[in-house]
Design an enzyme around this catalytic site. Sequence first.
Site, mmCIF file in Angstrom:
data_model
loop_
_atom_site.group_PDB
_atom_site.id
_atom_site.type_symbol
_atom_site.label_atom_id
_atom_site.label_comp_id
_atom_site.label_asym_id
_atom_site.label_seq_id
_atom_site.Cartn_x
_atom_site.Cartn_y
_atom_site.Cartn_z
ATOM 1 N N HIS A 1 42.907 -5.456 58.965
ATOM 2 C CA HIS A 1 41.817 -6.169 59.877
ATOM 3 C C HIS A 1 43.281 -7.730 60.956
ATOM 4 O O HIS A 1 43.854 -6.840 61.988
ATOM 5 C CB HIS A 1 40.978 -7.471 59.182
ATOM 6 C CG HIS A 1 40.261 -8.003 59.914
ATOM 7 N ND1 HIS A 1 39.739 -7.567 61.219
ATOM 8 C CD2 HIS A 1 39.284 -8.915 58.753
ATOM 9 C CE1 HIS A 1 38.786 -8.583 61.268
ATOM 10 N NE2 HIS A 1 38.497 -9.360 59.814
ATOM 11 N N HIS B 1 40.118 1.365 67.009
ATOM 12 C CA HIS B 1 39.287 0.596 66.961
ATOM 13 C C HIS B 1 37.806 1.037 66.040
ATOM 14 O O HIS B 1 37.734 2.783 67.037
ATOM 15 C CB HIS B 1 38.692 -0.292 67.514
ATOM 16 C CG HIS B 1 38.159 -1.613 67.141
ATOM 17 N ND1 HIS B 1 36.785 -1.715 67.067
ATOM 18 C CD2 HIS B 1 38.844 -2.594 67.076
ATOM 19 C CE1 HIS B 1 36.556 -3.357 66.783
ATOM 20 N NE2 HIS B 1 38.471 -3.654 66.821
ATOM 21 N N ASP C 1 44.972 -6.467 69.009
ATOM 22 C CA ASP C 1 46.547 -5.829 68.896
ATOM 23 C C ASP C 1 47.394 -5.439 69.250
ATOM 24 O O ASP C 1 48.847 -5.951 68.996
ATOM 25 C CB ASP C 1 46.515 -6.047 67.416
ATOM 26 C CG ASP C 1 44.945 -6.497 66.200
ATOM 27 O OD1 ASP C 1 44.950 -8.243 66.641
ATOM 28 O OD2 ASP C 1 44.373 -5.978 65.501
HETATM 29 N N1 ACO Z 1 46.473 6.306 65.244
HETATM 30 C C1 ACO Z 1 46.847 8.229 65.080
HETATM 31 N N2 ACO Z 1 45.418 8.217 64.265
HETATM 32 C C2 ACO Z 1 44.872 7.811 64.002
HETATM 33 C C3 ACO Z 1 44.515 6.108 64.781
HETATM 34 C C4 ACO Z 1 46.299 5.860 64.890
HETATM 35 N N3 ACO Z 1 46.395 4.192 65.432
HETATM 36 N N4 ACO Z 1 43.239 5.736 64.100
HETATM 37 C C5 ACO Z 1 42.942 6.122 63.264
HETATM 38 N N5 ACO Z 1 42.803 7.884 64.079
HETATM 39 C C6 ACO Z 1 43.017 9.713 63.407
HETATM 40 C C7 ACO Z 1 42.918 9.067 62.021
HETATM 41 O O1 ACO Z 1 43.272 10.068 61.594
HETATM 42 C C8 ACO Z 1 41.273 10.363 62.821
HETATM 43 O O2 ACO Z 1 41.724 10.946 63.238
HETATM 44 P P1 ACO Z 1 40.998 12.457 61.855
HETATM 45 O O3 ACO Z 1 39.731 12.807 62.619
HETATM 46 O O4 ACO Z 1 41.537 13.932 62.361
HETATM 47 O O5 ACO Z 1 40.709 12.165 60.434
HETATM 48 C C9 ACO Z 1 40.191 10.444 63.812
HETATM 49 O O6 ACO Z 1 41.489 8.782 64.893
HETATM 50 C C10 ACO Z 1 38.915 8.390 63.256
HETATM 51 O O7 ACO Z 1 39.761 7.831 62.042
HETATM 52 P P2 ACO Z 1 39.137 6.555 61.661
HETATM 53 O O8 ACO Z 1 39.982 6.651 60.472
HETATM 54 O O9 ACO Z 1 37.986 7.432 61.104
HETATM 55 O O10 ACO Z 1 38.164 5.954 62.474
HETATM 56 P P3 ACO Z 1 38.648 4.374 62.249
HETATM 57 O O11 ACO Z 1 36.695 3.938 62.538
HETATM 58 O O12 ACO Z 1 37.828 4.737 60.616
HETATM 59 O O13 ACO Z 1 39.917 3.595 62.588
HETATM 60 C C11 ACO Z 1 41.269 1.562 62.518
HETATM 61 C C12 ACO Z 1 39.578 2.596 63.150
HETATM 62 C C13 ACO Z 1 40.910 1.797 61.261
HETATM 63 C C14 ACO Z 1 41.177 0.528 63.361
HETATM 64 C C15 ACO Z 1 41.993 3.112 62.504
HETATM 65 O O14 ACO Z 1 41.641 3.334 64.574
HETATM 66 C C16 ACO Z 1 43.598 2.684 62.519
HETATM 67 O O15 ACO Z 1 44.155 2.451 61.825
HETATM 68 N N6 ACO Z 1 44.164 2.119 63.870
HETATM 69 C C17 ACO Z 1 45.208 1.804 63.039
HETATM 70 C C18 ACO Z 1 45.567 -0.158 62.660
HETATM 71 C C19 ACO Z 1 45.301 -1.086 63.765
HETATM 72 O O16 ACO Z 1 45.692 -0.934 64.673
HETATM 73 N N7 ACO Z 1 44.218 -1.896 63.191
HETATM 74 C C20 ACO Z 1 43.562 -2.548 64.299
HETATM 75 C C21 ACO Z 1 42.209 -3.473 64.314
HETATM 76 S S1 ACO Z 1 41.302 -3.878 65.389
HETATM 77 C C22 ACO Z 1 40.990 -5.102 64.389
HETATM 78 O O17 ACO Z 1 40.890 -5.382 62.937
HETATM 79 C C23 ACO Z 1 41.364 -6.421 64.943
#
Ligand code: ACO
Length: 432
Positions: A266, A308, A365
């Site tokens: 987060h 996101h 971010d």
């Molecule tokens: N790098 C690589 N792959 C990713 C990333 C990433 N940053 N984010 C998502 N994916 C992939 C997942 O592996 C998944 O792949 P699959 O379909 O082959 O399994 C797909 O994209 C969907 O991912 P989910 O985890 O289902 O997406 P969700 O919407 O739940 O997650 C999240 C969102 C947690 C922000 C995710 O994109 C992530 O972990 N990002 C990196 C951490 C980050 O930047 N967090 C800040 C968010 S902004 C905030 O909170 C203010």
Amino acid sequence: MTKQTAQLTIDGNTFALPICESTTGEKALDIRGLLRDTGCITLDSGYMNTGSCQSQITYLDGEKGILRYRGYEVADLAEHCQFIEVAYLLLTGELPTAIELAQFKNDMTKFALIHEDMIHFFDHFPPKASPMSILSTMVGTLHDFYPEMDLDEDPYGGITTTTARLLSKTRTIAAFSYKKNMGHPLAYPRPDLSYCSNFLYMMFDRPNLPYTIEPVLVSALNKLLILHADHEQNCSTSTVRLVGSAGVRLYPSISAGISALWGPLHGGASAAVMRMLEKIYADGMNYDKYIEMAKDPGNPYRLTGFGHRVYKTYDPRATIIKKTCHEVLSTLKISDPLLDIALELEERVGNDEYFQKRNLYPNVDFYSGIIYRAMGIPTNMFTVMFALGRLPGWISHWQEMNLGKDSSRIGRPRQVYSGIPTRSFVPLGERH
Ligand code: ACO
């Protein structure tokens, strides 16, 4: 007009679920009577598809990249407003008039100091205490130093002594937590400075080393705080509402929100982005290594700052932050290799089918840490900066929840039990 309904069939029995429509046209199935009518609950881990409340504060459409506070585009607010104007908007529903803004600014000055006894608390944290733990503790403690008035103080919420105090004092606490972390003497707030200038002054002014307040940094900080000011039902905001729903007062509810924001998934993400960019730099800009790791289904590694939960297009906040990042670095003539790495990484990710297919774009971010670095704000303070920005949003949601129709209802999700159904008790001596 007949209300729309959806039909749900369970074991051959059909039930009508009312459909509730938002003011922007989205539909939601109202399942509040589901358990009573069908005996079923819903299962939605991570609340991916659950509306926990009706809210008038922030609208966001992740598919189209729209973010509005009280109906105003966030880009317009970031371009034209001061952070405290936006705080006023979130809290009251309306932008302030010139007189109201002057009064609110006056409140920020009036309440900027914290009780001297609270200052002793800073001395008793361990020398390298996390600024987030200090912030969360101190904000919770405000409850004891400034016993809150009842909601009767102002039945409509909005700007009250309680909320103005919290907005102003949290800024002071945030700056003091940095001073404590650095082992520097405190710089007390100055009545002649604006909200953002005062914060930078309290952070960086030192005896015999007076701090020069750069307008470009004040403007960038102002934008960053506005862009973080609310984001509807995210983890920390929902925490504030949930804790508040138990009847917990404002300051400790906000303290709980600060703790929720602390998590790396987060509010901790901007610090994680900096660590990732630094690693790529130290690794001789080996972009492919990190991109391939992130794409490997067998590796939990992710490129932080991309993706996101809600935005499936470019995060509108990231567009503004990227532009601001360029402005700050060029005005101050700073050359930061981490910006070059971030730009190159974004370019490569944008051309990669894996990220394209999953709609993974830079989030809020991704570029913000580079601006904070240019301000001199260390990585362990990034989440504190996020908390400072998010404060008006948290307060607005706490007020809305408390004054709303469901205010007497404690938040209480259900679960689908997956443990052993029942067992016969075994006395201590008979257990192996
Ligand atoms: N790098 C690589 N792959 C990713 C990333 C990433 N940053 N984010 C998502 N994916 C992939 C997942 O592996 C998944 O792949 P699959 O379909 O082959 O399994 C797909 O994209 C969907 O991912 P989910 O985890 O289902 O997406 P969700 O919407 O739940 O997650 C999240 C969102 C947690 C922000 C995710 O994109 C992530 O972990 N990002 C990196 C951490 C980050 O930047 N967090 C800040 C968010 S902004 C905030 O909170 C203010």
